[in-house]
Design a protein around this motif. Structure first.
Motif, PDB file in Angstrom:
ATOM      1  N   VAL A  94       0.844  -1.197   0.000  1.00  0.00           N
ATOM      2  CA  VAL A  94       0.000   0.000   0.000  1.00  0.00           C
ATOM      3  C   VAL A  94       0.881   1.249   0.000  1.00  0.00           C
ATOM      4  CG1 VAL A  94      -1.769   1.292   1.252  1.00  0.00           C
ATOM      5  CG2 VAL A  94      -1.883  -1.202   1.163  1.00  0.00           C
ATOM      6  N   ALA A  95       1.882   1.265   0.869  1.00  0.00           N
ATOM      7  CA  ALA A  95       2.772   2.419   0.964  1.00  0.00           C
ATOM      8  C   ALA A  95       3.513   2.648  -0.350  1.00  0.00           C
ATOM      9  CB  ALA A  95       3.757   2.231   2.111  1.00  0.00           C
ATOM     10  N   LYS A  96       3.986   1.578  -0.966  1.00  0.00           N
ATOM     11  CA  LYS A  96       4.721   1.702  -2.228  1.00  0.00           C
ATOM     12  C   LYS A  96       3.819   2.234  -3.343  1.00  0.00           C
ATOM     13  CE  LYS A  96       7.662  -0.896  -5.356  1.00  0.00           C
ATOM     14  NZ  LYS A  96       8.221  -2.209  -5.677  1.00  0.00           N
ATOM     15  N   ALA A  97       2.581   1.749  -3.397  1.00  0.00           N
ATOM     16  CA  ALA A  97       1.646   2.191  -4.436  1.00  0.00           C
ATOM     17  C   ALA A  97       1.338   3.677  -4.319  1.00  0.00           C
ATOM     18  CB  ALA A  97       0.360   1.378  -4.364  1.00  0.00           C
ATOM     19  N   PHE A  98       1.231   4.179  -3.092  1.00  0.00           N
ATOM     20  CA  PHE A  98       0.929   5.593  -2.875  1.00  0.00           C
ATOM     21  C   PHE A  98       2.187   6.448  -2.759  1.00  0.00           C
ATOM     22  CE2 PHE A  98      -3.084   3.717  -1.527  1.00  0.00           C
ATOM     23  CZ  PHE A  98      -3.978   4.547  -2.166  1.00  0.00           C
ATOM     24  N   ASN A  99       3.356   5.792  -2.787  1.00  0.00           N
ATOM     25  CA  ASN A  99       4.638   6.488  -2.693  1.00  0.00           C
ATOM     26  C   ASN A  99       4.742   7.285  -1.381  1.00  0.00           C
ATOM     27  OD1 ASN A  99       7.202   7.079  -3.581  1.00  0.00           O
ATOM     28  ND2 ASN A  99       6.554   8.902  -4.692  1.00  0.00           N
ATOM     29  N   VAL A 100       4.378   6.613  -0.280  1.00  0.00           N
ATOM     30  CA  VAL A 100       4.465   7.204   1.054  1.00  0.00           C
ATOM     31  C   VAL A 100       5.129   6.193   1.985  1.00  0.00           C
ATOM     32  CG1 VAL A 100       2.439   8.679   0.758  1.00  0.00           C
ATOM     33  CG2 VAL A 100       2.157   6.412   1.741  1.00  0.00           C
ATOM     34  N   ASN A 101       5.466   6.632   3.184  1.00  0.00           N
ATOM     35  CA  ASN A 101       6.036   5.738   4.185  1.00  0.00           C
ATOM     36  C   ASN A 101       4.940   4.898   4.831  1.00  0.00           C
ATOM     37  OD1 ASN A 101       8.644   6.761   3.857  1.00  0.00           O
ATOM     38  ND2 ASN A 101       8.261   8.393   5.339  1.00  0.00           N
ATOM     39  N   THR A 102       5.333   3.734   5.350  1.00  0.00           N
ATOM     40  CA  THR A 102       4.367   2.887   6.050  1.00  0.00           C
ATOM     41  C   THR A 102       3.841   3.575   7.304  1.00  0.00           C
ATOM     42  OG1 THR A 102       6.161   1.751   7.193  1.00  0.00           O
ATOM     43  CG2 THR A 102       5.316   0.715   5.187  1.00  0.00           C
ATOM     44  N   SER A 103       4.645   4.458   7.871  1.00  0.00           N
ATOM     45  CA  SER A 103       4.197   5.174   9.076  1.00  0.00           C
ATOM     46  C   SER A 103       2.991   6.066   8.761  1.00  0.00           C
ATOM     47  CB  SER A 103       5.332   6.000   9.672  1.00  0.00           C
ATOM     48  OG  SER A 103       5.802   6.949   8.736  1.00  0.00           O
ATOM     49  N   LEU A 104       2.940   6.633   7.569  1.00  0.00           N
ATOM     50  CA  LEU A 104       1.790   7.455   7.186  1.00  0.00           C
ATOM     51  C   LEU A 104       0.541   6.581   7.055  1.00  0.00           C
ATOM     52  CD1 LEU A 104       0.696  10.246   6.417  1.00  0.00           C
ATOM     53  CD2 LEU A 104       1.197   9.673   4.052  1.00  0.00           C
TER      54      LEU A 104
END
Length: 109
Positions: free
Chosen positions: A16-26
């Motif tokens: 999910v984080a990779k698809a949205f290009n965000v950190n897992t913490s977000l």
């Protein structure tokens, strides 16, 4: 933003984080802040997101990252009129996918 996911029953937080290009913490933070995101957890406690969670993430991402809403503003928008907000987002998503397909066709010509 047009985010593509493979057709699966559950998605890991890293996917999910990779698809949205965000950190897992977000992703974890948004999970705590927005009650519409309810991932399942396996025996180890790893989060498993359903396609419904992914569509809710897309909606939140659109409101917060693309349209510039604050977290409180996004929460109010989702609580005030969730159906209308989701319907508008679905229309935008469909238009973006059509645009991406047209660009792909144009590049092939």
């Amino acid at each position: 933003m047009h985010v593509e996911f493979p057709d699966k029953r559950y998605y890991k937080i890293g996917e999910v984080a990779k698809a949205f290009n965000v950190n897992t913490s977000l992703i974890r933070f948004w999970e705590k802040e927005f009650d519409i995101i309810k991932p399942k957890k396996n025996a180890k406690g790893n989060r498993l997101f359903t396609p419904k969670d992914i569509s809710n993430f897309k909606l939140i991402f659109n409101l917060v990252k693309e349209r510039g809403f604050t977290l409180e503003g996004a929460k109010q928008k989702l609580k005030k009129n969730p159906e209308s907000t989701f319907d508008k987002y679905e229309i935008i998503t469909r238009l973006e996918s059509v645009k991406a397909e047209l660009i792909k066709i144009k590049n092939q010509l």
